[in-house]
Design an enzyme around this catalytic site. Structure first.
Site, PDB file in Angstrom:
ATOM      1  CB  CYS A  47      -0.943   0.006   1.196  1.00  0.00           C
ATOM      2  SG  CYS A  47      -1.972  -1.452   1.251  1.00  0.00           S
ATOM      3  CG  HIS A  57      -3.130   3.438   2.378  1.00  0.00           C
ATOM      4  ND1 HIS A  57      -3.780   3.100   1.214  1.00  0.00           N
ATOM      5  CD2 HIS A  57      -3.114   2.308   3.140  1.00  0.00           C
ATOM      6  CE1 HIS A  57      -4.133   1.821   1.271  1.00  0.00           C
ATOM      7  NE2 HIS A  57      -3.748   1.323   2.425  1.00  0.00           N
ATOM      8  CG  ASN A 104      -6.763  -0.570   1.507  1.00  0.00           C
ATOM      9  OD1 ASN A 104      -6.045  -0.255   0.575  1.00  0.00           O
ATOM     10  ND2 ASN A 104      -6.301  -1.062   2.645  1.00  0.00           N
TER      11      ASN A 104
HETATM   12  O1  UT7 Z   1      -3.854  -1.355   3.395  1.00  0.00           O
HETATM   13  C1  UT7 Z   1      -3.138  -2.066   4.349  1.00  0.00           C
HETATM   14  C2  UT7 Z   1      -3.349  -1.483   5.636  1.00  0.00           C
HETATM   15  N1  UT7 Z   1      -4.518  -2.066   6.258  1.00  0.00           N
HETATM   16  C3  UT7 Z   1      -5.101  -1.464   7.246  1.00  0.00           C
HETATM   17  O2  UT7 Z   1      -4.718  -0.356   7.560  1.00  0.00           O
HETATM   18  C4  UT7 Z   1      -6.206  -2.161   8.017  1.00  0.00           C
HETATM   19  C5  UT7 Z   1      -6.065  -1.810   9.456  1.00  0.00           C
HETATM   20  N2  UT7 Z   1      -7.069  -2.481  10.308  1.00  0.00           N
HETATM   21  C6  UT7 Z   1      -8.363  -2.146  10.288  1.00  0.00           C
HETATM   22  O3  UT7 Z   1      -8.766  -1.254   9.578  1.00  0.00           O
HETATM   23  C7  UT7 Z   1      -9.278  -2.840  11.255  1.00  0.00           C
HETATM   24  O4  UT7 Z   1      -8.518  -3.659  12.122  1.00  0.00           O
HETATM   25  C8  UT7 Z   1     -10.362  -3.719  10.552  1.00  0.00           C
HETATM   26  C9  UT7 Z   1     -11.363  -2.816   9.865  1.00  0.00           C
HETATM   27  C10 UT7 Z   1      -9.702  -4.647   9.537  1.00  0.00           C
HETATM   28  C11 UT7 Z   1     -11.129  -4.561  11.561  1.00  0.00           C
HETATM   29  O5  UT7 Z   1     -11.689  -3.739  12.562  1.00  0.00           O
HETATM   30  P1  UT7 Z   1     -11.525  -4.130  14.090  1.00  0.00           P
HETATM   31  O6  UT7 Z   1     -12.225  -3.091  14.861  1.00  0.00           O
HETATM   32  O7  UT7 Z   1     -10.054  -4.311  14.358  1.00  0.00           O
HETATM   33  O8  UT7 Z   1     -12.338  -5.485  14.185  1.00  0.00           O
HETATM   34  P2  UT7 Z   1     -11.863  -6.914  14.722  1.00  0.00           P
HETATM   35  O9  UT7 Z   1     -10.974  -7.579  13.728  1.00  0.00           O
HETATM   36  O10 UT7 Z   1     -11.381  -6.767  16.128  1.00  0.00           O
HETATM   37  O11 UT7 Z   1     -13.228  -7.695  14.754  1.00  0.00           O
HETATM   38  C12 UT7 Z   1     -14.255  -7.369  15.694  1.00  0.00           C
HETATM   39  C13 UT7 Z   1     -15.405  -8.339  15.534  1.00  0.00           C
HETATM   40  C14 UT7 Z   1     -14.991  -9.788  15.558  1.00  0.00           C
HETATM   41  O12 UT7 Z   1     -16.018 -10.513  16.205  1.00  0.00           O
HETATM   42  P3  UT7 Z   1     -15.861 -10.970  17.731  1.00  0.00           P
HETATM   43  O13 UT7 Z   1     -14.639 -11.829  17.766  1.00  0.00           O
HETATM   44  O14 UT7 Z   1     -15.713  -9.699  18.510  1.00  0.00           O
HETATM   45  O15 UT7 Z   1     -17.135 -11.701  17.989  1.00  0.00           O
HETATM   46  C15 UT7 Z   1     -14.940 -10.190  14.116  1.00  0.00           C
HETATM   47  O16 UT7 Z   1     -15.173 -11.578  13.912  1.00  0.00           O
HETATM   48  O17 UT7 Z   1     -16.016  -8.132  14.257  1.00  0.00           O
HETATM   49  C16 UT7 Z   1     -16.083  -9.392  13.554  1.00  0.00           C
HETATM   50  N3  UT7 Z   1     -15.942  -9.121  12.131  1.00  0.00           N
HETATM   51  C17 UT7 Z   1     -16.981  -8.811  11.334  1.00  0.00           C
HETATM   52  N4  UT7 Z   1     -18.293  -8.672  11.584  1.00  0.00           N
HETATM   53  C18 UT7 Z   1     -19.081  -8.322  10.554  1.00  0.00           C
HETATM   54  C19 UT7 Z   1     -14.817  -9.106  11.387  1.00  0.00           C
HETATM   55  N5  UT7 Z   1     -15.093  -8.794  10.120  1.00  0.00           N
HETATM   56  C20 UT7 Z   1     -16.431  -8.606  10.060  1.00  0.00           C
HETATM   57  C21 UT7 Z   1     -17.307  -8.248   9.025  1.00  0.00           C
HETATM   58  N6  UT7 Z   1     -18.611  -8.119   9.321  1.00  0.00           N
HETATM   59  N7  UT7 Z   1     -16.890  -8.016   7.762  1.00  0.00           N
END
Ligand code: UT7
Length: 335
Positions: A112, A260, A290
């Site tokens: 990225c 980004h 993204n």
């Molecule tokens: O371009 C490269 C650089 N990339 C980035 O900068 C990405 C950086 N990271 C992020 O933007 C965030 O970490 C994400 C958007 C990818 C994820 O957000 P988060 O607040 O860190 O969520 P999480 O991974 O902690 O997931 C929270 C909950 C989980 O459920 P439980 O375990 O709390 O029950 C996931 O299973 O959300 C669940 N979850 C979803 N629910 C609905 C994960 N993906 C989804 C989804 N829809 N698509």
């Protein structure tokens, strides 16, 4: 030694719009979850387009806005993780389509951060006298390397391309860079290529017992979202701070920040850490998601076409992602 300035920009995205609701109809997710966690509402996904066709579309617009003919280019760099083919690479395919026969061409891979790394490289070519006019493209067809059954990653990404033309100048438009890499944290964003399967390797493996169980390596993008999030909100403000210190400027001097477009919350956190109003940050992840190496390039093009950039404005471009890699560039607009 020559100075460098930004001459023009362009972008090109696929026709097909995929909304959060479209994804919610395919998997266990919701518009509400995606919007609130990322700021993304829709993304563009290729159906007929290719990495090359998107790159060429962006390049043609950038050349047009720069008032430059393809034959005048002496350098083309395409930053991408997803060329149509490894051989010939994307930059050679772009050269062929544009008829840019005087250009030296290569691809650059920095995930990225790719567009920012490529722009920096092109600026150094020009500054060092190795090129006078350079086309830099950031382009991705991420939809082909995403696991569409992994809701944690597939909802984030989109396809697209952006381009910029840099040229030699008497007045300095490119003012500096602060780049970095942390390979030790590479495991937080990965994609496995193909295995080495030559006959010598196969024989060697049969003679050397494997001590550790084989890891299951995915050929799709794997991301530890929270680790990448923490990395971004730390490294991006640091690199912008370093960049401005080098230039003897402060955040108050900067008119536009083009980061980004990974996540609205990352941009917000960076703005908070820098103590800068969100009004100065370009945001388009709501429409494109993204797009990895294309994201800063597309956002820059939208900014340039918005009419809000004045002569003398200071711009900071900042990329971050797999590697881990990050980098920030400072430009002063000379219009
Ligand atoms: O371009 C490269 C650089 N990339 C980035 O900068 C990405 C950086 N990271 C992020 O933007 C965030 O970490 C994400 C958007 C990818 C994820 O957000 P988060 O607040 O860190 O969520 P999480 O991974 O902690 O997931 C929270 C909950 C989980 O459920 P439980 O375990 O709390 O029950 C996931 O299973 O959300 C669940 N979850 C979803 N629910 C609905 C994960 N993906 C989804 C989804 N829809 N698509």
């Amino acid at each position: 030694m020559s100075e460098v300035k930004l001459l023009g920009t362009g972008s090109c995205v696929p026709e097909k719009i995929v909304t959060n609701d479209d994804l919610a109809a395919m998997m266990d997710t919701s518009d509400e979850w995606i919007r609130t966690r990322t700021g993304i509402c829709q993304r563009r996904i290729v159906t007929e387009e290719t990495l090359t066709s998107l790159s060429v579309g962006a390049a043609q617009r950038a050349l047009e806005s720069a008032g430059i003919l393809a034959e005048s280019l002496d350098l083309i760099i395409v930053a991408t993780l997803t060329p149509d083919e490894p051989l010939p690479n994307a930059s050679c395919a772009v050269q062929k389509a544009l008829g840019a026969w005087n250009a030296c061409c290569f691809d650059l891979s920095a995930a990225c951060s790719g567009f920012v790394f490529a722009l920096h490289t092109a600026a150094m070519y020009i500054r060092g006298g190795a090129a006078k006019t350079a086309l830099v493209i950031g382009a991705e067809v991420l939809s082909k390397i995403i696991d569409w059954s992994d809701r944690k990653t597939c909802i984030l990404f989109g396809d697209g391309a952006g381009a910029a033309v840099l040229g030699a100048s008497d007045i300095p438009g490119f003012l500096g860079a602060a780049m970095g890499t942390d390979g030790a944290k590479g495991h937080t964003l990965t994609m496995h290529e193909r295995d080495i399967a030559n006959p010598f390797r196969t024989r060697w493996l049969s003679e050397h017992p494997v001590l550790e169980p084989a890891q299951s390596l995915s050929r799709f993008v794997y991301m530890d979202g929270q680790e990448v999030f923490k990395f971004a909100v730390k490294r991006v403000p640091e690199s912008i701070g370093q960049l401005l210190d080098q230039a003897g400027l402060t955040v108050a001097d900067i008119d536009h920040f083009v980061l980004h477009q990974a996540n609205y919350r990352i941009v917000e956190a960076v703005a908070r850490r820098l103590k800068v109003s969100m009004d100065k940050f370009i945001l388009n992840m709501d429409r494109y998601g993204n797009t990895s190496a294309a994201s800063v390039a597309i956002a820059l093009d939208e900014l340039m076409r918005s009419g809000s950039v004045q002569n003398g404005d200071y711009l900071v471009l900042s990329g971050f992602g797999g590697g881990l890699t990050w980098g920030s560039l400072l430009f002063k607009m000379i219009i």
